[in-house]
Motif scaffolding. Structure first.
Motif, short mmCIF file in Angstrom:
data_model
loop_
_atom_site.label_atom_id
_atom_site.label_comp_id
_atom_site.label_asym_id
_atom_site.label_seq_id
_atom_site.Cartn_x
_atom_site.Cartn_y
_atom_site.Cartn_z
N GLY A 44 81.09 88.77 167.88
CA GLY A 44 80.33 88.86 166.64
C GLY A 44 81.03 89.86 165.75
N CYS A 45 80.94 89.67 164.47
CA CYS A 45 81.67 90.56 163.58
C CYS A 45 80.83 90.85 162.34
N ALA A 46 80.75 92.12 161.98
CA ALA A 46 80.07 92.50 160.75
C ALA A 46 80.95 92.15 159.56
N THR A 47 80.37 91.97 158.41
CA THR A 47 81.16 91.81 157.20
C THR A 47 82.06 93.04 157.07
N GLY A 48 83.29 92.83 156.69
CA GLY A 48 84.21 93.95 156.57
C GLY A 48 85.63 93.45 156.69
N CYS A 49 86.56 94.39 156.78
CA CYS A 49 87.99 94.03 156.83
C CYS A 49 88.27 92.95 157.88
N LEU A 50 87.77 93.17 159.09
CA LEU A 50 88.12 92.26 160.19
C LEU A 50 87.66 90.84 159.91
N GLU A 51 86.42 90.72 159.47
CA GLU A 51 85.87 89.39 159.21
C GLU A 51 86.59 88.72 158.04
N VAL A 52 86.80 89.44 156.97
CA VAL A 52 87.38 88.77 155.79
C VAL A 52 88.85 88.43 155.99
N THR A 53 89.56 89.20 156.81
CA THR A 53 90.99 88.90 156.93
C THR A 53 91.28 87.84 157.99
N PHE A 57 88.27 80.59 155.20
CA PHE A 57 88.18 79.14 155.36
C PHE A 57 89.34 78.45 154.65
N PRO A 58 89.97 77.46 155.23
CA PRO A 58 89.68 76.79 156.51
C PRO A 58 90.44 77.35 157.71
N TYR A 59 90.85 78.62 157.63
CA TYR A 59 91.65 79.18 158.73
C TYR A 59 90.89 80.25 159.51
N SER A 60 91.05 80.22 160.82
CA SER A 60 90.50 81.29 161.65
C SER A 60 91.56 81.76 162.62
N ALA A 61 91.65 83.07 162.78
CA ALA A 61 92.63 83.62 163.73
C ALA A 61 92.05 83.72 165.14
N TRP A 62 90.77 83.37 165.29
CA TRP A 62 90.09 83.61 166.56
C TRP A 62 90.24 82.44 167.52
N ARG A 63 90.70 82.74 168.72
CA ARG A 63 90.80 81.72 169.76
C ARG A 63 89.65 81.84 170.76
N VAL A 64 88.64 82.58 170.37
CA VAL A 64 87.40 82.69 171.16
C VAL A 64 86.24 82.38 170.22
N PRO A 65 85.06 82.03 170.76
CA PRO A 65 83.92 81.78 169.88
C PRO A 65 83.60 83.02 169.04
N PHE A 66 83.35 82.78 167.77
CA PHE A 66 83.20 83.89 166.83
C PHE A 66 82.04 83.61 165.89
N ILE A 67 81.26 84.65 165.61
CA ILE A 67 80.21 84.51 164.59
C ILE A 67 80.13 85.74 163.70
N HIS A 68 80.05 85.46 162.41
CA HIS A 68 79.75 86.49 161.43
C HIS A 68 78.52 86.03 160.67
N PHE A 71 76.45 91.99 157.00
CA PHE A 71 77.12 93.29 157.07
C PHE A 71 76.44 94.22 158.08
N GLU A 72 75.11 94.34 157.95
CA GLU A 72 74.37 95.40 158.64
C GLU A 72 73.80 94.98 159.97
N ASN A 73 74.16 93.79 160.46
CA ASN A 73 73.37 93.23 161.55
C ASN A 73 74.16 92.66 162.70
N VAL A 74 75.41 93.06 162.86
CA VAL A 74 76.18 92.40 163.94
C VAL A 74 75.56 92.68 165.31
N ALA A 75 75.00 93.86 165.48
CA ALA A 75 74.38 94.18 166.78
C ALA A 75 73.19 93.27 167.02
N ALA A 76 72.43 92.98 165.97
CA ALA A 76 71.26 92.10 166.11
C ALA A 76 71.70 90.66 166.34
N THR A 77 72.71 90.23 165.60
CA THR A 77 73.20 88.85 165.74
C THR A 77 73.69 88.61 167.16
N ILE A 78 74.50 89.54 167.65
CA ILE A 78 75.06 89.35 169.00
C ILE A 78 73.96 89.50 170.05
#
Lengths: 312, 392, 101
Positions: A44-53, A57-68, A71-78
């Motif tokens: 899971g990733c909060a809004t920020g540098c990591l998520e935006v870079t 779309f349509p590209y993702s650098a993640w080879r594992v399941p990923f959700i964003h 901003f303030e809720n990655v702990a809750a989302t995960i």
């Protein structure tokens, strides 16, 4: 604990082609963590540098399941993802073992996301929360955060005729998280691969929530040449600005005590955000910053087990 | 089937028990609290397989619901008023990520001043968040709507979240007669949720929630718009199937004595029940009046409303929420816009009523119909916004 | 726009990216102003450059370094700065002085 040769046999789970700045520490942190975690994780990733870079779309650098989600809720989302996993496991719908990792920058963790983080820690979800701490809101152009160090120049607390940068010291988030009494909390940097990967392994094996605060030097916000990312992170440790330590089931342990504690100045002077420290009146800022580093270091020494061997 | 006495909160909790979600993440707020308490007691007694996340805020509750839904779980929750407002950001994200979450919204006025009683300002404020919205007249309908909501939400052509709205205290805390279906009947009707994507498929890793720029965002919103369009026939289909199951009629709206009506009122929620009684009494006096009870507000039943409005001499639209600086409340705005587009120029009045739980009695609605007789007689558009039962 | 972009009917719902790691197709090598030049003869495959590379641009085969992925390397120079080999197995050279690949 894996060696580099062993790690090199594993899959790199973050691809190239992401849009992080040249020399960014953040993506090397992610690579190191995923080398340990392996592919059966949800990130899971909060809004920020990591998520935006990494997910333009349509590209993702993640080879594992990923959700964003926000901003303030990655702990809750995960924690929702982890709870669904627990529910489906309990029902026998899912059999494999998985791990859950949340990434947030210092803005998404120290500031706007601290409530969601605290709630998730208290509820005890088995997840690893990683703060990649680059000490300001770098994604949006270097605004000050709760993690910004004393007297650093940022775009919202700029150095000026009547200002010497951020008036306050950085929040001690690692201590705040440790106060939740979760099984594993640690502080490390992007530039101590052995320390970082060892801590990730411990964190992922902890039976409950775990937290890593990882110092992540930022070329743009800290103002230094892009090839010095590793050196700058190492100096933060050698000056005791950013001690490597862990809190395992309530026990503090320093992982590295520098043989010679370098003056804070050696870290400060390498970064453009502190250049006003070297103008008239700057000695006072430096002295004040040094005094706070000393105070925190002494406190840590007082509560910690010492490492078995000291670094050279 | 059995007949029991249930409050609206109990009725939704009972439907949730039967629908047996994988995850429920929630935070307590008056007047929703008893709903979650009841459901938590089902979980505590092992009557559901649900894992509950007792979040530290509604924002986190909805965030956890989204995470659980993207992980492939059936997810339900409930909230009210300020809780819904705190979820605001995540409501849009739940809809755009196509999470078929079903949420009971126990309608309560938004602050300020703080007020715990019923009006519809909470769910009406969220009307453009991309959620399907069903409104319930009573406990029975809250129960019925919750079961239908899952079926609508999880339809592969839809995959949108649904709010099941019920009036705070008026419905949520009043014990009423409710026909409860057998557990097996409900689970057969609802079926299993088969997620299209799941985060837990690490053998097929995908990225949920990427960054969209101007080159793709608009197209993704267009897809979402289409999903809501597709929800229209699905809502009708599920209503019909549920009607057959329970032997009671269901539609996107309930047209009461509208066949030859000259004057009609549009209302939703518990007020529709009161208005129905008024219509029946006025009919006995020989007055050609009718009632349109809206059950579905999103997607708005444009065609059905227009067909019923055509031929009327006057139409009153009751809004239990207020829009400042606009052309009336949300129900009025939609109704008038739908009629204008179809060339139906019925004199129409917007009645703002019941804010903050202000009681709306039989007599007041009777008076409202009386005022509409005058409007019908004069046959022209009048001052559009009136306040029912506010002290001057 | 030179090529036709996909219409809304051709896209996944909610923007889910179904192809993991497809950022690999996006070239970031053009950002570079300095290029890392690798001297195979000096390299000990200690993997320090690999672990700290932010762009997954150090190419390995069977756990040994085999080159630098110039499609993605942004030229930050961390690999050259951190190379522990005496005399360095990686040097940064301005792109203007490099032959076109």
């Amino acid at each position: 604990m894996a060696t580099l040769k062993e790690l090199a046999k594993r899959d790199d789970l973050l691809s190239g082609g992401h849009r992080a700045c040249a020399g960014c520490a953040m993506t090397s942190i992610v690579r190191q963590i995923l080398l340990v975690a392996g592919k059966d994780v949800v990130v899971g990733c909060a809004t920020g540098c990591l998520e935006v870079t990494t997910t333009i779309f349509p590209y993702s650098a993640w080879r594992v399941p990923f959700i964003h989600t926000a901003f303030e809720n990655v702990a809750a989302t995960i924690s929702g993802v982890e709870t669904a996993y627990r529910s489906l496991r309990k029902q026998g719908v899912l059999n494999k073992e998985m791990r859950f990792i949340a990434f947030g920058g210092d803005g998404g963790t120290y500031d706007i996301g601290i409530q969601a983080l605290s709630g998730a820690l208290e509820r005890g979800h088995r997840m690893l929360y990683v703060c990649y701490d680059n000490e300001a809101y770098m994604n949006t152009g270097v605004q000050r955060s709760g993690a910004t160090p004393f007297s650093a120049n940022t775009t919202t607390c700029p150095v000026g005729e009547c200002s010497t940068g951020k008036p306050q010291f950085n929040k001690d988030l690692t201590a705040i998280v440790a106060a939740h009494g979760i099984p594993y909390v640690a502080q490390t940097t992007s530039a101590h691969w052995r320390d970082l990967t060892t801590k990730v392994e411990k964190a992922l094996n902890a039976d409950g929530p775990s937290f890593l605060n990882v110092l992540s030097p930022c070329v743009v916000g800290w103002e230094y040449p892009s090839d010095q990312t590793v050196q700058i992170a190492k100096l933060a440790v050698d000056t005791c600005f950013w001690p490597l330590y862990e809190v395992e089931n309530g026990k503090y342990r320093l992982n590295l005590i520098p043989a010679e504690k370098k003056p804070l100045d050696e870290w400060i002077k390498r970064q453009g955000r502190f250049k006003h420290f070297y103008k008239p009146g700057g000695e006072e800022l430096l002295a004040k910053a040094q005094a706070e580093v000393d105070r925190r270091w002494e406190r840590l020494l007082a509560v910690s087990e010492k490492p078995q061997k000291q670094s050279k | 089937m059995k007949i029991v006495g249930l409050t609206g909160n109990d009725a939704v909790a009972e439907a949730m028990r039967q629908l047996n979600p994988d995850v429920c993440a929630a935070y307590p707020i008056t007047p929703q609290t008893e709903l979650m308490e009841k459901f938590a007691s089902f979980a505590a007694d092992g009557k559901v397989k649900t894992e509950i996340v007792l979040a530290e805020s509604e924002h986190s509750a909805m965030s956890a619901c989204i995470g659980a839904s993207c992980a492939g779980g059936r997810v339900m929750t409930a909230t009210s008023a300020n809780g819904l407002a705190l979820m605001w950001e995540m409501l849009y994200i739940a809809a755009s990520y196509r999470c078929p979450i079903v949420m009971g919204v126990v309608n309560r006025a938004l602050s300020g001043p703080i007020n715990i009683h019923c009006d519809h300002s909470d769910s009406m404020g969220a009307r453009d968040a991309g959620w399907i919205q069903l409104f319930s007249e009573n406990s029975q309908e809250a129960y019925d709507n919750t079961i239908q909501a899952i079926k609508i939400a999880e339809n592969p052509d839809v995959l949108l979240p649904v709010m099941v709205c019920l009036d705070g205290f008026i419905t949520s805390h009043t014990v009423e007669r409710v026909e409860v279906l057998d557990d097996e009947v409900v689970s057969r009707f609802a079926g299993e949720y088969v997620p299209k994507y799941s985060l837990l498929r690490s053998d097929r890793p995908m990225t949920f929630g990427p960054l969209d720029f101007h080159d793709y965002y608009f197209e993704h919103k267009r897809i979402q718009f289409e999903a809501m369009e597709k929800a229209k026939p699905v809502v009708r289909d599920v209503s019909e199937r549920f009607s057959k199951l329970v032997g009671r009629p269901f539609g996107v709206l309930d047209a009461h004595k509208m066949e030859d009506a000259e004057i009609a009122v549009i209302a939703l929620g518990s007020t529709a029940g009161t208005a129905r009684g008024v219509v029946d009494e006025l009919r006995e006096q020989g007055k050609k009046v009718g009632l349109i009870k809206l059950r579905v507000f999103r997607p708005f039943p444009i065609k059905e409303i227009v067909e019923l409005a055509r031929g009327l001499k006057a139409l009153a639209v009751m809004d239990r929420s207020i829009s400042f600086g606009g052309l009336g409340g949300p129900v009025f705005g939609e109704t008038r816009s739908a009629c204008y587009g179809a060339g139906v120029n019925v004199p129409m009045v917007n009645y703002i009523y019941g804010l903050g739980g202000r009681d709306t009695t039989f007599e007041e609605i009777e008076r409202l119909y009386g005022e509409m007789e005058t409007v019908a007689r004069e046959g022209k558009q009048v001052d559009a916004i009136r306040f029912l039962n506010v002290r001057e | 726009m030179s090529k036709k972009e996909p219409g809304w009917k051709d896209l996944t719902m909610s923007g889910i990216i179904e192809e993991a790691g497809n950022a690999q197709k996006f070239e970031t090598g053009s950002w570079r102003s300095d290029r890392p030049i690798w001297d195979k003869s000096k390299c000990t495959s200690c993997l320090i450059c690999w672990i700290y590379c932010p762009d997954s641009a150090i190419m390995l085969k069977d756990g040994k370094m085999v080159g630098i992925d110039l499609q993605h390397c942004k030229g930050c120079g961390i690999c050259a700065a951190e190379c522990p080999v005496k005399g360095k197995a990686i040097h940064m050279v301005p792109e203007s002085e490099c032959e076109l690949v």
